[in-house]
Design an enzyme around this catalytic site. Sequence first.
Site, short mmCIF file in Angstrom:
data_model
loop_
_atom_site.label_atom_id
_atom_site.label_comp_id
_atom_site.label_asym_id
_atom_site.label_seq_id
_atom_site.Cartn_x
_atom_site.Cartn_y
_atom_site.Cartn_z
N LYS A 10 38.14 -6.03 -14.71
CA LYS A 10 37.26 -4.87 -14.92
C LYS A 10 37.75 -4.01 -16.07
O LYS A 10 38.89 -4.08 -16.52
CB LYS A 10 37.20 -4.04 -13.63
N ASP A 140 42.21 -0.76 -6.51
CA ASP A 140 41.05 -1.34 -7.19
C ASP A 140 40.40 -2.46 -6.38
O ASP A 140 39.28 -2.88 -6.71
CB ASP A 140 41.47 -1.93 -8.55
#
Length: 309
Positions: A10, A140
């Site tokens: 990401k 995350d």
Amino acid sequence: MKFFIKPFCKINLFLDVLNKREDGFHEILTLFQSIDLFDEIEAFESKEFNLKFFNNDYPIDPYNNTIFRSYKIFKESFLKKNNKGWVNFSFRVKKIIPSGAGLGGGSADGATILNFLNYYYGYPFEDEELKELSLIVGADCPFLLEGGTALGRGIGEKLQFFDIPLIENLKVFIISPDLHISTKEAYNLLSKHLTKERKSYNIINSKMGYNHLKGSFKYFYNIFENAVFERYPLLKDIKDRILRFNPLLSLMSGSGSSIYAIFENEEHFEQLKREFGGNRIFFTTPITRSRIKKESLTKIQEEEWKLPK
């Protein structure tokens, strides 16, 4: 049975740290975006757990990493529910995502292993249960279980997902210098810079479509940049050079050290390649949650193996 696993990493399109909580964690506000960039993991059933890494920047302890932690947490939780039927796995991992680069490579590996094991064992854990397990692995990880585009609050685990198919039309350039910045170091550097919530909260909290997102890029920032750039001027220099190519958005991702730029097309990619030749660079695109669901796991045949066994 053998599997090929893609843990998509990401970037952070926006990142602010709002305050430090009483439990010692930091309250953040971020806009996560998955990108079509991943480590390569091959998995097969075995008599005992085994994990080998290839192509990594430095030695990785097979019993001290996000893949092992995810495997161990899942196994312990599964056996509490079932008390039988466990099959061990061996994993071969080709590291492509740099460590300490703010791209969530390690977290993506861990989250995707949880998804894989949940699939293999017939989904013994509901989505919320798996999310709770993933949060033990990394902040995350709840996002990276699903990926796509999502607003993250809390320590990143409170998620609001947006479906923006057109986002895959954008092009992403990433440079990851040979510089490892730990999350702990970045927060220490940031301690003098913590501020209150900002106006971008209202921008990214509204209904998010493709045009709205692109129009909001000019307001987006990463609160870590000033503090980290002060400590590592090389990163500021890289971003300044990227800005000459007039990207839609250019920021440091996460707590660093990667710097990315988003463009409408690939017009400047050859120039960027020449400008930053000799550095570790990637050219990729954003990727949606629906594509991740389709592409992150594939059964493979023996002849399709890419990595040594």
